[in-house]
Write an enzyme that holds these catalytic residues in place. Structure first.
Site, PDB file in Angstrom:
ATOM      1  CD  GLU A 200      -2.768  -0.898   2.593  1.00  0.00           C
ATOM      2  OE1 GLU A 200      -3.871  -1.447   2.593  1.00  0.00           O
ATOM      3  OE2 GLU A 200      -2.300  -0.266   3.568  1.00  0.00           O
ATOM      4  CG  HIS A 235       4.773  -0.890  11.652  1.00  0.00           C
ATOM      5  ND1 HIS A 235       4.469   0.305  11.032  1.00  0.00           N
ATOM      6  CD2 HIS A 235       5.932  -1.309  11.097  1.00  0.00           C
ATOM      7  CE1 HIS A 235       5.390   0.570  10.127  1.00  0.00           C
ATOM      8  NE2 HIS A 235       6.292  -0.378  10.145  1.00  0.00           N
ATOM      9  NE  ARG A 292      -6.908  -9.740  17.464  1.00  0.00           N
ATOM     10  CZ  ARG A 292      -6.350  -8.578  17.784  1.00  0.00           C
ATOM     11  NH1 ARG A 292      -6.782  -7.930  18.864  1.00  0.00           N
ATOM     12  NH2 ARG A 292      -5.387  -8.046  17.060  1.00  0.00           N
TER      13      ARG A 292
END
Length: 678
Positions: A200, A235, A292
């Site tokens: 991306e 990240h 979740r």
């Protein structure tokens, strides 16, 4: 409602689920590995069953064993927590086949959102804005390289099946692509068993904003507002807060409605999080959906007055959502800090060891799910206690520290105060770093983006400062008072003998004692402290400085109040071998005491060998015997705690010998290769 559930996880999330189950009168079954036999989550559940060795793939990832334990113990449902099997569609199917309720979304929804590539294709059809990129199945290296060149650098590579920052790389130029792709795929296959990646456009100064969604089996789906998770390292999230600063009502509604649409598109049930990447101008793009409960769910609970685990249990039991969209409002502001066993000054390298001492901030129970909204100022969610070990087998999180305030300013002040009260001895932590981060101008003024830590590296990683005289005085008093206690206990019948006690008594003149301490700042030139004993106090000086009167005002265990000159000082001193850990004014000073009675310090004569920074596995060797290398060249790549760590050449030189090969397990401190400086 269920009467017994099995919690297929460990650590703080297992303890968190057990706490809500206990409040609801539901019995709990814990599962544990051999490494977790004495873990906190084992102690807080009603039953606990051993399921395998320390390695997760032989214990917490053994779906068959977990289901077997659930049936044997009479559990009716399984709560997967997060991580491990929480987003495993095959596990959800296996639970259903065994007659057990999986407390999570349908397997079909997990499959739809489990692949980042498939999820983005689905969102594209639903007209949810996407970041420019390639999300297809073609995985040929040359093809992916071409796609990255087309997108334009910087490009973000991400493991399609991943999360938590694993298998993710930012590539600044075309020349870096090949090595970054190989590293990304290695980490992806290790963490998720799938090396498929997507590419991306890497946005400049983006914010990471996620929406908490919840759906029941009756067709109801709502969003519980947003969380800002922009502050990240590697990240992975470091600080999270709710609501997101500078969020307009219009933008909140647009993102919330988009998240609900995404959930409905896959027939979602239960708790989920739709993650967006947002530009500074307010535009936003779909990133992924986590099927979740999220690590940072407590900040949502604190601003909405809900218990999301209770909602999970009720929805899984077939009940309707406890609230409708128009019944939800935002109260105040909450911030969560993740307390990790890691060393920020060494690239956030995980730290292994025993929590020899842990003192958490005073926390008041946060009564979740009640009708009245009365949040606690401070909440600590933890899966460890003093004496527990942080092992190399699992995530190095120690706790989640969550605070609430009437507004963001108050929440910031409470977070800084709570971090100042945290004390940990035995391993490196990120507490001091978090305090600098929270008090720093960027975070305190909500100048947020995912590159915040890198942009403010200089202020967040300042040069080590010398220990102040007040800290050295606390260390000296703690040593002297400890010696008094030992000598008094040993003197017995000779208690009146001045020669037999460590009181500094001398017949003809006052005793001048020299003490030597060092830390990272003073390692080459230790702090030289002089203490002259007097009848009821001391004269204290550092180096050539003018001595000051030092007196002990009070002592309670390891907590001291002293007076140095006209300055009153309060702090704690915890001894761990030759290290004195001084906690004072919200800072932590580890001081090495050079005991003249101890053996001379051992020399770390490693020569030119490069050693493993922690236990792990060798995943790549880029050097060979006789090879000439330049400073900074990658020589060996290790994997530990599902993260890669590169061992680089410290200087220009020659590799004399490579001592391990790919796939070898190495111990902490093991020499990896012999190296000769040019």
């Amino acid at each position: 409602m269920f009467t017994k559930i099995l919690i297929a996880n460990r650590g703080e999330i297992a303890c968190r689920v057990a706490a809500t189950a206990r409040r609801m009168g539901i019995k709990t079954v814990a599962v544990y590995s051999e490494a977790d036999a004495n873990a906190k989550h084992v102690a807080v559940c009603d039953e606990a069953v051993l399921i395998g060795p320390a390695a997760a793939k032989e214990s917490y990832l053994r779906a068959d064993k977990i289901i077997e334990v659930a049936r044997a113990t009479g559990a009716q449902a399984i709560h997967p927590g997060y991580g491990f099997l929480s987003e495993n569609a095959e596990f959800a199917d296996a639970c259903a086949e065994a007659g057990l309720v999986f407390i999570g979304p349908p397997a079909s929804a997990m499959r739809a959102m489990g692949s980042k590539s498939a999820a983005k294709s689905l969102m594209e059809k639903a007209n949810v804005p996407l970041v420019p990129g390639y999300h297809g199945d073609q995985q040929d290296a040359e093809f992916l390289h071409t796609q990255a060149d087309r997108i334009g650098y910087p490009v973000l590579l991400k493991a399609s099946a991943g999360g938590g920052g694993k298998g993710m790389r930012v590539i600044e130029s075309s020349e870096q692509f090949k090595d970054a792709l190989a590293s990304c795929k290695r980490e992806a296959i290790s963490s998720f068993g799938d090396d498929k990646v997507l590419a991306e456009k890497y946005l400049q100064r983006p914010r990471h904003i996620e929406i908490q969604v919840f759906a029941d089996t009756l067709g109801n789906c709502i969003y519980l507002f947003e969380r800002d998770c922009s502050v990240q390292r590697r990240h992975q999230k470091v600080l999270e807060e709710a609501p997101a600063p500078n969020m307009t009502a219009e933008r909140r509604a647009a993102m919330g409605e988009a998240a609900v649409a995404a959930a409905k598109a896959v027939g979602y049930v239960g708790a989920g999080t739709v993650e967006f990447i947002a530009n500074q101008d307010g535009s936003f793009y779909f990133m992924e959906m986590n099927t979740r409960l999220q690590v940072e769910h407590p900040v949502t609970e604190m601003i909405t007055g809900t218990d999301l685990v209770e909602w999970q249990l009720r929805v899984a039991a077939g009940e309707a959502l406890p609230k409708k969209q128009d019944e939800l409002t935002i109260h105040g502001h909450a911030i969560e800090a993740r307390i990790y066993a890691e060393n920020p000054e060494k690239g956030f390298l995980p730290s292994i060891g025993t929590l020899r001492h842990m003192q958490t901030p005073a926390a008041v129970s946060f009564e979740l799910g009640g009708t009245a909204f009365e949040p606690a100022a401070v909440r600590v969610d933890s899966g460890v206690r003093s004496g527990d070990a942080i092992s190399p087998f699992y995530d190095p999180m120690i706790a989640k520290l969550i605070v609430w305030g009437a507004d963001r300013k108050q929440a910031l002040a409470r977070m800084a105060q709570a971090l100042a009260q945290y004390q940990i001895v035995g391993l490196a932590t990120n507490i001091a770093f978090l305090k600098r981060l929270v008090e720093g101008q960027a975070f305190s003024t909500a100048d947020l983006d995912t590159g915040l830590i890198e942009r403010h590296h200089a202020s967040l990683f300042p040069a080590a400062a010398a220990a102040p005289a007040s800290v050295l005085a606390l260390a000296a008093v703690a040593l002297i008072e400890a010696e008094k206690e030992v000598s008094a206990a040993q003197s017995g019948a000779n208690a009146a003998d001045p020669w037999g006690q460590a009181l500094g008594w001398r017949m003809n003149q006052a005793y001048l004692r020299k003490l030597s301490f060092s830390d990272e700042f003073s390692a080459e030139q230790p702090y030289c402290v002089g203490v002259r004993y007097r009848a009821h106090d001391w004269l204290f000086g550092v180096g050539e400085a003018e001595p000051q009167v030092l007196s002990l005002m009070s002592q309670q265990g390891c907590d001291f109040s002293i007076k140095l000159g006209d300055l009153a000082v309060h702090g704690s001193v915890r001894r761990d071998g030759e290290l004195l850990h001084v906690f004072c004014n919200g800072a932590h000073y580890p001081l090495h005491y050079h005991d003249p009675m101890a053996h001379a310090g051992e020399s770390e004569a490693e020569g030119g060998r490069l050693t493993a920074p922690m236990p792990g596995k060798v995943v790549a060797v880029m050097a060979s015997a006789g090879q000439s290398v330049k400073k900074g060249d990658a020589l060996v790549i290790m994997e530990a705690m599902k993260m890669e760590h590169t061992i680089a050449a410290p200087h220009d030189g020659v590799v004399e010998e490579v001592l391990y090969g790919v796939g070898d397990q190495v111990a902490d401190g093991a020499p990896l290769l012999a190296f000769k400086t040019a």
